[in-house]
Design a protein around this motif. Structure first.
Motif, short mmCIF file in Angstrom:
data_model
loop_
_atom_site.label_atom_id
_atom_site.label_comp_id
_atom_site.label_asym_id
_atom_site.label_seq_id
_atom_site.Cartn_x
_atom_site.Cartn_y
_atom_site.Cartn_z
N ASP A 1 -3.81 0.58 -2.43
CA ASP A 1 -3.23 -0.77 -2.48
C ASP A 1 -2.72 -1.09 -3.88
N TYR A 2 -1.70 -1.93 -3.92
CA TYR A 2 -1.15 -2.39 -5.20
C TYR A 2 -0.82 -3.86 -5.13
N THR A 3 -0.79 -4.47 -6.32
CA THR A 3 -0.32 -5.84 -6.50
C THR A 3 0.68 -5.84 -7.64
N VAL A 4 1.87 -6.37 -7.38
CA VAL A 4 2.92 -6.49 -8.38
C VAL A 4 3.13 -7.97 -8.63
N THR A 5 3.11 -8.37 -9.89
CA THR A 5 3.27 -9.78 -10.25
C THR A 5 4.41 -9.93 -11.25
N PHE A 6 5.31 -10.86 -10.96
CA PHE A 6 6.37 -11.24 -11.89
C PHE A 6 6.08 -12.64 -12.39
N ASP A 7 6.18 -12.86 -13.70
CA ASP A 7 6.12 -14.19 -14.30
C ASP A 7 7.47 -14.43 -14.95
N GLY A 8 8.09 -15.59 -14.63
CA GLY A 8 9.39 -15.88 -15.20
C GLY A 8 9.82 -17.30 -14.93
N PRO A 9 11.09 -17.60 -15.21
CA PRO A 9 11.57 -18.97 -15.08
C PRO A 9 11.69 -19.45 -13.64
N ALA A 10 11.67 -18.54 -12.65
CA ALA A 10 11.76 -18.93 -11.24
C ALA A 10 11.11 -17.86 -10.38
N SER B 1 0.83 -1.19 0.00
CA SER B 1 0.00 0.00 0.00
C SER B 1 0.88 1.25 0.00
N ILE B 2 0.51 2.23 -0.82
CA ILE B 2 1.18 3.53 -0.83
C ILE B 2 0.37 4.47 0.05
N GLU B 3 1.07 5.10 1.01
CA GLU B 3 0.41 5.99 1.97
C GLU B 3 1.20 7.29 2.08
N THR B 4 0.57 8.32 2.63
CA THR B 4 1.24 9.62 2.76
C THR B 4 2.44 9.56 3.70
N THR B 5 2.50 8.57 4.58
CA THR B 5 3.62 8.45 5.52
C THR B 5 4.83 7.74 4.93
#
Length: 196
Positions: free
Chosen positions: A159-168, A32-36
């Protein structure tokens, strides 16, 4: 240069999950990104080229922008695809071998910034990551929500969701912000003093 000098305590905890499908491994981080959160000046990637050379911000609302950082450990060299989903206007940037909060253009590898069209998703495909190299993923608001030119600060926090798809799978953790580290140091001194 201050390598990796902050870094965001998320309210709640960083969630990390990994799954495998069709030879690809998916690693997901949520926060989550917040002002603090700690602040930096937003690098401005060239439009349509996430691997191009970014420029420095020219508007005040692109400075002092809240961000989180996820140091990444790469186990397997290969091309990884990154996707970001948020409920706010965001920027996501990759750095190696260090992230310098005072110079967001130094060590920049790739980046995307959401457009103001209501689409809060973005992706970068084919990011070449090398095992044993330090990477830092910075997730930020797309603007400073406290700037006087911003009329809807809530559009830059959430709120955020970061997803990586890769070999591992990728390993990553949030590094505590300096204030938290300072409190831990003071508490440690208190415990040492108490032992004597």
């Amino acid at each position: 240069m201050q390598p990796l000098c902050k870094f965001a305590a998320l309210s709640g905890a960083l969630a990390l999950t990994a799954s495998t499908a069709f030879g690809q491994v998916t690693t997901t981080f949520t926060g989550s990104i917040e002002t603090t959160d700690s602040r930096f000046d937003l690098p401005v990637p060239p439009e349509g080229d996430p691997f191009g050379v970014p420029s420095a911000p020219i508007f005040s609302f692109l400075t002092d922008v809240p961000f989180d950082i996820i140091p990444l450990t790469v186990v397997t060299t290969g091309d990884y695809d990154l996707s970001v989903s948020t409920d706010f206007l965001f920027g996501t940037f990759g750095y190696t071998p260090v992230f310098d909060v005072d110079d967001s253009l130094a060590n920049y590898e790739f980046g995307i910034v959401s457009e103001g069209d209501g689409d809060f998703d973005g992706a970068v495909t084919g990011i070449p990551l090398v095992a044993g190299v330090d990477y830092f993923l910075v997730v930020s608001a797309a603007s400073n929500p406290d700037d006087s030119l911003i009329t809807s600060p809530e559009d830059f926090l959430g709120d955020y969701t970061v997803t990586f798809d890769g070999p591992a799978s990728l390993d990553g953790t949030i590094v505590p912000e300096p204030a938290t580290i300072g409190l831990l140091g003071v508490a440690g001194l208190g415990l040492l003093r108490r032992r004597k």
